[in-house]
Design a protein around this motif. Structure first.
Motif: not given
Length: 251
Positions: A27, A49, A52, A106, A201-202, A205
Motif C-alpha cells: 500500500t 485495492i 491485490q 483512508k 478487501a478487493g 472496495s
C-alpha cells in the motif's frame, strides 16, 4: 483506449505484485508510485485495492496443493478443519477493525508523509526482531501446528497494516516470529491469511465504490490484475527460496 493510462496500470500492477508479499508495504509503495505517476485520484485508490486480487491468485497457484488437499479433507479431517479455522480466526480481526476504522484511515492516513514514517519505523522493527534472542522455548514449526490463540494473535498483528506504509506481510511474518512461529511457519501463514483478507478487501472496495466505475475502466483493471499476478508469482516463489537461508534484515 488511453495507452498512457494502461502503461500506468501495468506499472502499478508490477509494484503491487512485487511488494504485496515482501515485508515492505504494498500500500505504501502504491501510494508513492501513484503520486509520482499522477495516478492517485479516488478511482486509483479503488484500483490499488482491487489489483491485490491478482497477487492473491499467484499465492493460490503456488500453494494450490495445500489448498486443494485442505478443501478435499475438510469434511472429515480434523487437521484440515483446524487449519481452515485458524485462517478464519486470523482473518476476523481485520474485518471488524476495517469496518470500524477503514473510512477514517483512508481519509486521514493515506499520505506520503505517513507512508515514509511507517517505512522507517517498520525497518527498525525488522532489524530489532531479527537481532533479538528468542525468549520462548516453544516454536511452532509449521502452520499445521498452530493453535487458535496463535492465529488470533497474528490476526491482531495483521491489523497494524491498516496504517499505510505498514507492511501486512511484514507485520504478520515478523509478528508471527515474535509470537513463537518459525520463519517458515510465519511466512506460510502470512500467505494463507492474505487470501481471504485481500480478496475480501478487493470485493468490498469494488462494491462500495461502484458508482465511480464504468465499463471503460475494465481494460485498466485487467492490465493491473495481470501484471500484479505475474510479478507476485515470481516474487512469492523467490521469497520462499530466500527465507530458507536468509533473514529479513535486508528489507
Amino acid at each position: 483506449m488511453d495507452i498512457v493510462l494502461l502503461v500506468k496500470a501495468a506499472i502499478m500492477g508490477v509494484v503491487e505484485g512485487l511488494t504485496e508479499f515482501l515485508p515492505i508495504s504494498s500500500t505504501g509503495h502504491l501510494i508513492l508510485a501513484g503520486a509520482l505517476l499522477g495516478f492517485d485520484d479516488d478511482k486509483a485508490k479503488v484500483f490499488d485495492i482491487a489489483i491485490q486480487t491478482g497477487a492473491i491468485f499467484a499465492v493460490i497457484l503456488v500453494y494450490w496443493q495445500k489448498i486443494r488437499a485442505t478443501v478435499v479433507a475438510l469434511p472429515s479431517d480434523r487437521n484440515a478443519q483446524r487449519f481452515a479455522l485458524n485462517v478464519l480466526i486470523g482473518f476476523l480481526p481485520a474485518v471488524v477493525l476495517g469496518l470500524l476504522f477503514g473510512k477514517a484511515i483512508k481519509e486521514h492516513l493515506f499520505t506520503p508523509v505517513v507512508v515514509a514514517s511507517t517505512f522507517i519505523i517498520g525497518g527498525f522493527i525488522i532489524l530489532w526482531a531479527e537481532r533479538r534472542k528468542p525468549t520462548s522455548t516453544r516454536v511452532v514449526d509449521t502452520v499445521d501446528d498452530m493453535t487458535a490463540m496463535d492465529a488470533l494473535k497474528v490476526g491482531l498483528v495483521q491489523c497494524l497494516a491498516m496504517v499505510p506504509g505498514t507492511s501486512r506481510s511484514g507485520a504478520t511474518i515478523i509478528g508471527g516470529m515474535l509470537l513463537g512461529l518459525s520463519r517458515k511457519a510465519a511466512t506460510d501463514y502470512s500467505f494463507f491469511l492474505a487470501i481471504p483478507t485481500l480478496i475480501g478487501a478487493g470485493v468490498y472496495s469494488l462494491y462500495k465504490e461502484r458508482a465511480l466505475l464504468n465499463l471503460a475502466d475494465l481494460p485498466m483493471f485487467a492490465v493491473g490484475l495481470v501484471f500484479s499476478f505475474l510479478s507476485a508469482w515470481v516474487c512469492v516463489r523467490w521469497l520462499l527460496r530466500y527465507i530458507s537461508t536468509h533473514s529479513f534484515v535486508v528489507f
